[in-house]
Design an enzyme around this catalytic site. Sequence first.
Site: not given
Length: 422
Positions: A114, A198, A356
């Site tokens: 992240k 998402t 992804s």
Amino acid sequence: MSVEAVIEKSKEASVLSSTQQVIKQALSKLGYKDEMFELLKEPVRMLTVRIPIRMDNGDIKVFTGYRAQHNDAVGPTKGGIRFHPEVTEDDVKALSMWMTLKCGIVNVPYGGGKGGIVCDPRTMSFSELERLSRGYVRAISQLVGPTKDIPAPDVFTNSQVMAWMMDEYSRIREFDSPGFITGKPVVLGGSYGRETATAMGVAICIEEAAKKKEMNIVGAKIIIQGFGNAGGYLAKILSEQGAKIIGVSDAYAALYDENGLDINYLLEKRDSFGTVTNLFKNTITNQELLERECDILVPAAVANQITRDNAHQIKASIVVEAANGPTTMEATTILTNRDILIVPDVLASSGGVTVSYFEWVQNNLGYYWSEEEVSEKLRAKVISAFNSVIDTANLHKVDTRLAAYMVGVRKTAEASRFRGWV
């Protein structure tokens, strides 16, 4: 530091500590000793960078950025980059750990990563954002790459930001590197379906949860807290499936109509940051929206929205967490004891990392799939993950959050053990 800042900081710290707590419980349930938790309770690498950027007025402003790599035993780390004024080191650490869990749940060969930059993109020009995006890549370029750590979009970043970052990385490495980053425009090697991935993953989880509760999506009353990228797309997907979206909210207020909202109209009127309630007079608070009666509640905004203080007031049969950490541990216990089915964040929001992964695979192959192929593969991954979490919860007699963590952490723990790290 202001009182508000202290409160926010304590919230972030609690999210990190609660994540560590559940990971420890999950590892214990799986039979691992304390040394495995010692390895996985923090990222293996945490980089802090300072990024000097020349602003449009000629001044130099120095931004702080972070990149966390939680664990790379399974494969390269993977995770988004957020531009936000409240990004902290603890925030990025916790999010990287969640990414490890998401990757394990949908069974893709990544560990969690992240990144974030402390900034407010809403106050910056297009050219300033480009310079900041490129500066961040220059600062972290030695630690990232298609086989090391693969960034992606997150809060207040998008395909344009990913395009700038990919271009900067390609310049540094002196060869084209589409697999360095995902969430790119399709013309630069992006994947069809990535932008809505998402939300689509959340929608699939809602479908499966509704089946468990013997509920029909057509006519189901749904409240979505948050009307940004995930919440907006989700509202559109569900309304097209025949659900009745009776409430939505943004950072400022909420809209509610028991007869259903006009989602297409709201999407047309919202701004690029998901704000729409400022156009209406008859609004309610976000807290009031959470406590309205509905069939399915989707927290898709920020952390710590359902707590011990309001968990008894939730009037939904299903809670599907599209946001990161919207329900506290105490609230999880309360909702579970009330027979409310929780689809935890690390499962519900796993569609983004799944597509992804598909994008990265397509970049490596040099062969690209149609939108239908991507959608079909995503549905298979998410349904398999959902069933795995439910089966684990039933087998071990635990709540769905702990079950999701058990499924999510197992792969990384096994890989770490086989490598001889623990």
